[in-house]
Scaffold this active site. Structure first.
Site, PDB file in Angstrom:
ATOM      1  NE  ARG A   1     -15.480   2.964   0.723  1.00 38.89           N
ATOM      2  CZ  ARG A   1     -14.290   3.550   0.687  1.00 38.89           C
ATOM      3  NH1 ARG A   1     -13.188   2.834   0.892  1.00 38.89           N
ATOM      4  NH2 ARG A   1     -14.185   4.849   0.468  1.00 38.89           N
TER       5      ARG A   1
ATOM      6  CE  LYS B   1      -3.867   2.232   2.366  1.00 40.99           C
ATOM      7  NZ  LYS B   1      -3.323   3.585   2.187  1.00 40.99           N
TER       8      LYS B   1
ATOM      9  CE  LYS C   1      -8.720   1.403   4.030  1.00 42.07           C
ATOM     10  NZ  LYS C   1      -8.687   2.891   3.973  1.00 42.07           N
TER      11      LYS C   1
END
Length: 282
Positions: free
Chosen positions: A192, A50, A198
Site C-alpha cells: 500500500r 476510479k 484514491k
C-alpha cells in the site's frame, strides 16, 4: 538500497504463479492505494476515474481477483490478452458493480453475459520503470491488440488541486465513484503506497462483522445495526445504509462489508459510518 529492494519485489512477484497453482489461494502481488493527501503537488500525478468494477490481475495465462481466486472468463475474452502481466479492472459501466461481481463468481461463463465486459487496464506490474514509461508501453500494447474488450484506462495530468476538484465533481455528477492518482515517477510497489492515491467525496473502507445488534421500533424483529471491526482493530456500529431486506437477512458474522465515512472523530472512529454493501467472496 531502494534499487535492490525494488528488484527483490519484482523477483518475488515473478514467482507468484508458482505458488498460486497450489490448492491454497494466494493473493496476487498488487499495488494498493492510500487515501488522497490534501496539499500534494497534483502535477506530479496521472489522474483517472476510479472504476466501480472488480480488480483483476492477468499473469499472462489466467485472470485472478485481488484475493487470488481464478476468474472463469470465456476463452475468446482471454485470447485477446497479451503475455504481459496486467493490472486492471473488469468493468461493465458506472453503477454496475453488482452485475460484474456476479459474473466473476460464476464457475461456467456464458459468452452473452461477457459481451459488454471490458478489461480496463491501468498498469504493467512487471515493468521496472517509472509509471510514465509504463503508461506509454501499456497504451501501445493495448492498441496493438485491437480488441474492444481490452482498454487502457484514460489517465492524464492535471495542473492544480482546483482542476482535480473540478474533475472529481464532473465524475461524481456523471455517476462515477471518484478518482485515482498515480505518481508519474513511481515504480510499481507490491504494498500500500502513497504513490497510488484514491480520492472520493466519501472515504470507504472494509470491516469484519462481529455481531448483529437487534432492532427496535420499526426494526423490531430485524437487525438494527452491525458491530464491526476494521483493519486497524477499531470496533464500532453500522446502523444506517441498510434496506429492509438487508435488515431481515444481514451479512453473516465473519463476513466482510464495505462502509463509507466522513473522516475521523476526535476519538479516532469513522465519522458518520454508513453501510454500503457486503463484499462477496471474489
Amino acid at each position: 538500497m531502494e534499487t535492490y529492494l525494488t528488484i527483490l519485489l519484482f523477483f518475488l512477484a515473478s514467482l507468484w504463479p508458482i505458488y498460486a497453482v497450489s490448492n491454497q489461494v494466494v493473493a496476487p502481488p498488487l499495488m494498493l492505494a492510500q487515501q488522497y493527501i490534501q496539499g500534494i503537488d497534483v502535477n506530479k500525478y496521472f489522474v483517472s476515474e476510479k472504476l466501480d468494477g472488480v480488480r483483476a490481475y492477468w499473469d499472462g495465462q489466467q485472470l485472478y481477483t485481488r484475493s487470488g481466486q481464478k476468474i472463469s472468463a470465456p476463452v475468446w475474452f482471454l485470447a485477446a490478452l497479451p503475455k504481459n502481466r496486467l493490472d486492471g479492472e473488469l468493468w461493465l459501466g458506472r453503477g454496475r458493480f453488482d452485475e460484474v461481481s456476479g459474473l466473476v463468481r460464476r464457475k461456467k461463463p456464458k459468452d452473452a453475459d461477457w459481451a459488454d465486459v471490458r478489461y480496463m487496464v491501468y498498469d504493467l506490474p512487471d515493468m521496472v520503470a517509472p509509471f510514465y514509461e509504463r503508461l506509454w508501453v501499456l497504451r501501445t500494447l493495448v492498441a496493438e491488440q485491437r480488441k474492444p474488450w481490452l482498454k487502457a484506462v484514460d489517465q492524464k495530468k492535471l495542473n492544480s488541486e482546483q482542476e482535480l476538484k473540478d474533475r472529481l465533481a464532473q465524475v461524481v455528477a456523471g455517476g462515477g465513484e471518484g478518482l485515482m492518482l498515480r505518481h508519474a515517477r513511481a515504480y510499481y510497489q507490491v504494498n500500500r503506497s502513497n504513490d497510488l492515491l484514491k480520492l472520493k467525496p466519501l472515504y470507504d473502507a472494509e470491516a469484519t462483522v462481529l455481531a448483529h445488534i437487534p432492532g427496535e421500533g420499526k426494526y423490531h424483529g430485524m437487525m438494527g445495526a452491525l458491530l464491526v471491526r476494521d483493519s486497524d482493530g477499531r470496533e464500532f456500529r453500522l446502523g444506517t445504509g441498510f434496506s429492509d431486506h438487508e435488515r431481515r437477512y444481514p451479512p453473516q458474522i465473519g463476513s466482510q462489508v464495505t462502509f463509507s465515512f466522513n473522516g475521523m472523530t476526535n476519538s479516532g472512529l469513522p465519522r458518520f459510518a454508513r453501510f454500503l454493501r457486503q463484499r462477496l467472496p471474489e
